[in-house]
Scaffold this motif. Structure first.
Motif, PDB file in Angstrom:
ATOM      1  N   ASP A 153      10.343 -60.275 -18.245  1.00 45.32           N
ATOM      2  CA  ASP A 153       9.270 -59.947 -19.192  1.00 45.32           C
ATOM      3  C   ASP A 153       8.252 -61.086 -19.237  1.00 45.32           C
ATOM      4  O   ASP A 153       7.044 -60.853 -19.156  1.00 45.32           O
ATOM      5  N   LEU A 154       8.765 -62.313 -19.318  1.00 44.03           N
ATOM      6  CA  LEU A 154       7.847 -63.459 -19.332  1.00 44.03           C
ATOM      7  C   LEU A 154       7.077 -63.540 -18.006  1.00 44.03           C
ATOM      8  O   LEU A 154       5.874 -63.813 -17.987  1.00 44.03           O
ATOM      9  N   ALA A 155       7.777 -63.269 -16.919  1.00 31.97           N
ATOM     10  CA  ALA A 155       7.147 -63.356 -15.591  1.00 31.97           C
ATOM     11  C   ALA A 155       5.946 -62.414 -15.493  1.00 31.97           C
ATOM     12  O   ALA A 155       4.900 -62.793 -14.957  1.00 31.97           O
ATOM     13  N   GLN A 214      14.220 -72.566 -23.047  1.00 30.15           N
ATOM     14  CA  GLN A 214      13.310 -73.123 -24.040  1.00 30.15           C
ATOM     15  C   GLN A 214      11.898 -72.560 -23.843  1.00 30.15           C
ATOM     16  O   GLN A 214      11.215 -72.206 -24.807  1.00 30.15           O
ATOM     17  N   VAL A 215      11.466 -72.470 -22.598  1.00 30.10           N
ATOM     18  CA  VAL A 215      10.123 -71.945 -22.309  1.00 30.10           C
ATOM     19  C   VAL A 215      10.055 -70.453 -22.662  1.00 30.10           C
ATOM     20  O   VAL A 215       9.086 -69.988 -23.272  1.00 30.10           O
ATOM     21  N   ILE A 216      11.098 -69.728 -22.292  1.00 27.34           N
ATOM     22  CA  ILE A 216      11.123 -68.289 -22.571  1.00 27.34           C
ATOM     23  C   ILE A 216      11.021 -68.046 -24.073  1.00 27.34           C
ATOM     24  O   ILE A 216      10.284 -67.166 -24.530  1.00 27.34           O
ATOM     25  N   ASP A 260      20.884 -60.162 -19.693  1.00 25.22           N
ATOM     26  CA  ASP A 260      20.009 -60.270 -20.864  1.00 25.22           C
ATOM     27  C   ASP A 260      18.881 -61.266 -20.640  1.00 25.22           C
ATOM     28  O   ASP A 260      17.712 -60.978 -20.873  1.00 25.22           O
ATOM     29  N   MET A 261      19.272 -62.455 -20.165  1.00 22.31           N
ATOM     30  CA  MET A 261      18.263 -63.490 -19.919  1.00 22.31           C
ATOM     31  C   MET A 261      17.342 -63.079 -18.769  1.00 22.31           C
ATOM     32  O   MET A 261      16.162 -63.374 -18.784  1.00 22.31           O
ATOM     33  N   ARG A 262      17.898 -62.397 -17.822  1.00 23.53           N
ATOM     34  CA  ARG A 262      17.087 -61.965 -16.689  1.00 23.53           C
ATOM     35  C   ARG A 262      15.980 -61.028 -17.160  1.00 23.53           C
ATOM     36  O   ARG A 262      14.825 -61.156 -16.744  1.00 23.53           O
ATOM     37  N   PHE A 310      18.075 -66.540 -13.472  1.00 23.48           N
ATOM     38  CA  PHE A 310      18.984 -65.804 -14.357  1.00 23.48           C
ATOM     39  C   PHE A 310      19.489 -64.514 -13.701  1.00 23.48           C
ATOM     40  O   PHE A 310      19.825 -63.556 -14.395  1.00 23.48           O
ATOM     41  N   ALA A 311      19.542 -64.531 -12.377  1.00 17.52           N
ATOM     42  CA  ALA A 311      19.923 -63.315 -11.648  1.00 17.52           C
ATOM     43  C   ALA A 311      21.272 -62.774 -12.117  1.00 17.52           C
ATOM     44  O   ALA A 311      21.487 -61.569 -12.122  1.00 17.52           O
ATOM     45  N   ASP A 312      22.175 -63.674 -12.524  1.00 18.26           N
ATOM     46  CA  ASP A 312      23.520 -63.222 -12.887  1.00 18.26           C
ATOM     47  C   ASP A 312      23.733 -63.126 -14.404  1.00 18.26           C
ATOM     48  O   ASP A 312      24.859 -63.053 -14.872  1.00 18.26           O
TER      49      ASP A 312
END
Lengths: 256, 477
Positions: free
Chosen positions: A109-111, A67-69, A102-104, A97-99
């Motif tokens: 990117d957000l990080a 949700q935050v991403i 796509d989400m990782r 989301f290490a595994d």
């Protein structure tokens, strides 16, 4: 009004600032605007998910992180007035989301776009002083996540040094945890009490009239303990002082 | 030792109100970090050394099978014996067999956490063999029938007055009028008592800080020299070590020793660093006739390749204990087993089970100080979180806590509902707290208000005020 080319900053309000102390949010907005940013506040944010993450509830932590991403996908920067919540996004979302490749990638990117307020102002925007006046002897507590996950140490001190009238009285144990630790403080109240009791004693010994920090969790804990012990010290988020917004009563202070 | 980690909250409460313990911890929590800080300030390459230390241990663990077999072959070639122990019981039995094979009645012991882990002393005593601890701290707690409260300073929970009382009670043959006011006098008394016991011991047992695959050597570090006497004087030397103590070469050990001493005690090097390789050879002036190594697994190999793999890098330096504010508050006994503090919070659930030790990885604020001082950069908070994840997945955390968490998480995933609820809560609490600005007690928040006031919210939430400001056109967007 900011320049059209101004970087667009999404404010990660944090759940504690939203509920307990909106003043901190407005102080953060004021500082960010003074640093030439266009600030927006996505409505689709609630919390960074840290309570679930640190309680071992990885499923809910991931759902909240998603949700935050999504909520902050369109901003040049994401800034939080909290090292703890910024650290959650910057350090822990990619791990979460290490595994999931796509989400990782989205989390990473957000990080790279996410910053704790003070480090953003100083390290990214190059702010070196503020135009604020606050005639107090204050001490500064280094909140753990900001200090150790994000390297927030000199930035608040550099800006505080420019506040007219402010004298910083450092505590030898400024970097020692105050005993908040999220749910830790209610799961192990006696241990938390010992830790925050020691912190309160150091604050008292520093001779400071005020204690500042960059994380509201620690501040609520410290203010609550000082109040319980009857130690008079004004407790505020550092952003309030730097923004010159110290009219609101301090944390846990009487209103009338 | 029977774990009492399940009783961590009660153990911790007992520690918090123990005035002797609190005085002792008060000295330790500033002393150790200050000495470490001074030591690393004198070594500009300390950070590079940490990285190198991590690399050495990672490399060894990635090739542990190779190095263990290599080590075994070299130990045998130098005339020693290697015994593989799958668990604590096997390790105890091997020690007992060796002791019996030489008709041992007394055993001199250097400090060994593995010996604590396998509860060796009780086992030997049960079978008529008297173990004598020769490390001063271990000797003190052996007299008091207490477990160690710290992995390198086992009697750190005591002040010198308690030690003096313990010695008076134990050493009845000495002059009751003697002074034991100074640490030096305590040390000399222990030395006087222990000297003949070293000479009388049939078997010497030590731990190992490192095992060297290349040379088949074991290394121990001490500040008292007791390890040397334990292993050189008796006829038989038994080394007790976990399988993760392997390093490839003596050079690797030298790198890790530089990290170890500075991280543990703030010394540049421990006073005694003793390398043992096999039994006495023809022409050697001293050394044991028999040299045995007991390699203990006891759950370690199960950690390889998993979430807790990095824990196997641990050097047992205790920097994480020394910098942990929770350890400093409650002391080592609260953790209820052999390994306290952050490293214990990760290791204990792996060795005695999560059901028994579930509190330990929960009793952390994740302040991160442990990871920041760990000489081999073990991500201790992350691994404590992994235990919490397993606990949550297995339904071991308290039901009320879990359902509260799930309810909150459900709300947090519905922003409109969440903002409405937060606005209501802020208004309500803000109104009730409008005069005093804080609450002395609050329903459902007793864990908080038991020990501190709850600051009152300002009243309106940020989101509601921001929305208002946007509607009034005051915002930037």
């Amino acid at each position: 009004m900011p320049e059209p080319s101004a970087p667009r900053v999404g404010l990660l309000v944090t759940c504690l600032v939203d509920l307990f102390r909106p003043s901190v949010g407005f102080a953060a907005v004021a500082l960010l605007e003074r640093a030439g940013c266009a600030v927006a506040v996505p409505q689709a944010q609630t919390c960074c998910g840290q309570p679930a993450y640190n309680s071992g509830d990885r499923g809910d932590a991931k759902a909240i992180a998603r949700q935050v991403i999504a909520a902050f996908a369109d901003y040049d920067y994401v800034v939080a007035p909290s090292g703890s919540c910024a650290g959650m996004v910057k350090v822990h979302y990619p791990q979460l989301f290490a595994d999931e490749p796509d989400m990782r990638a989205r989390a990473e990117d957000l990080a790279t776009r996410t910053w704790e307020l003070l480090s953003f102002l100083v390290d990214v925007r190059g702010m070196s002083e503020v135009a604020a006046r606050w005639t107090k002897r204050a001490t500064y507590h280094d909140a753990c996540s900001g200090l150790r996950e994000l390297g927030v140490k000199e930035q608040p001190r550099r800006l505080l040094a420019s506040v007219h009238g402010l004298c910083l009285a450092e505590m030898p144990g400024a970097e020692v945890c105050c005993g908040f630790g999220g749910t830790f403080c209610v799961k192990y109240p006696e241990i938390s009490d010992k830790m925050v009791g020691d912190k309160a004693a150091e604050i008292a010994a520093s001779g400071a009239e005020a204690v500042l920090a960059g994380d509201l969790g620690c501040l609520l804990n410290i203010a609550g303990k000082l109040s319980r012990l009857g130690i008079r010290a004004e407790v505020r988020h550092v952003a309030e002082v730097l923004a010159g917004m110290t009219d609101a009563p301090a944390i846990a202070a009487p209103r009338r | 030792m029977q774990p009492t980690s399940r009783d961590f909250p009660a153990n911790a409460r007992a520690g918090l109100v123990d005035p002797v313990l609190q005085r002792a911890l008060g000295l330790a929590r500033t002393g150790f970090p200050a000495r470490r800080q001074q030591a690393i300030a004198r070594l500009p390459e300390f950070e590079a050394l940490r990285e190198e230390g991590r690399r050495i241990k990672d490399h060894t663990l990635a090739n542990l099978d190779f190095y263990l077999e290599r080590y075994e072959a070299v130990v045998i070639a130098t005339g020693g014996h290697v015994h593989w122990a799958r668990d604590a019981a096997e390790a105890r039995d091997r020690v007992l067999e060796i002791c019996r094979s030489v008709g041992a009645t007394t055993v001199a012991k250097g400090k060994s956490m593995v010996a604590e882990e396998i509860a060796l002393n009780e086992h030997l005593e049960r079978h008529g063999i008297a173990p004598v601890e020769t490390d001063l701290g271990e000797y003190i707690i052996q007299l008091r029938h207490e477990p160690p409260s710290h992995i390198i300073a086992p009697a750190i929970h005591l002040m010198k007055e308690q030690v003096a009382d313990t010695f008076r009670a134990a050493h009845q043959e000495l002059d009751p009028a003697r002074s034991l006011a100074e640490p030096r006098q305590l040390c000399e008394e222990a030395r006087t008592i222990l000297r003949p016991r070293f000479l009388a011991a049939d078997v010497g047992i030590t731990g190992a800080n490192f095992l060297i695959a290349e040379t088949g050597s074991s290394i121990i570090v001490t500040n008292e020299g007791n390890g040397d006497l334990s292993q050189i004087l008796p006829r038989v030397h038994i080394v007790l070590a976990g399988i993760e103590k392997l390093v490839p070469t003596l050079e690797d050990a030298a790198t890790l020793l530089r990290l170890l001493a500075r991280s543990a005690t703030g010394q540049e090097f421990s006073t005694y660093t003793t390398v043992s390789t096999g039994p006495r050879r023809p022409g050697d002036r001293d050394g044991p006739d028999e040299y045995h190594v007991i390699l203990l697994d006891n759950g370690r190999s199960a950690l390889l390749g998993g979430e807790f793999h990095d824990m196997l890098r641990c050097l047992r330096c205790a920097a994480c204990l020394n910098h942990c504010p929770v350890y400093a508050a409650v002391g080592g006994h609260a953790y209820g087993w052999v390994y306290p503090g952050p490293m214990g919070a990760v290791l204990t659930p792996a060795l005695v089970g999560l059901r028994e030790a579930g509190h330990l990885p929960n009793a952390s604020t994740f302040c991160g100080r442990c990871e920041s001082v760990c000489p081999v950069k073990i991500p201790l908070p992350n691994m404590m979180r992994h235990w919490r994840e397993r606990e949550f997945a297995q339904g071991l955390s308290p039901r009320a806590y879990r359902s509260g968490l799930r309810a909150w998480a459900w709300m947090a995933q519905r922003p409109r509902l969440y903002h409405a609820a937060a606005a209501l809560a802020g208004r309500g609490l803000g109104w009730f707290g409008r005069d005093r600005g804080r609450f002395r007690s609050l329903p459902l928040a007793s864990g908080w208000t038991l020990v501190r006031d709850m600051p009152a919210p300002e009243g309106r939430t940020f989101q509601s005020l921001w929305a208002e400001r946007q509607r009034a056109g005051g915002g930037t967007r």
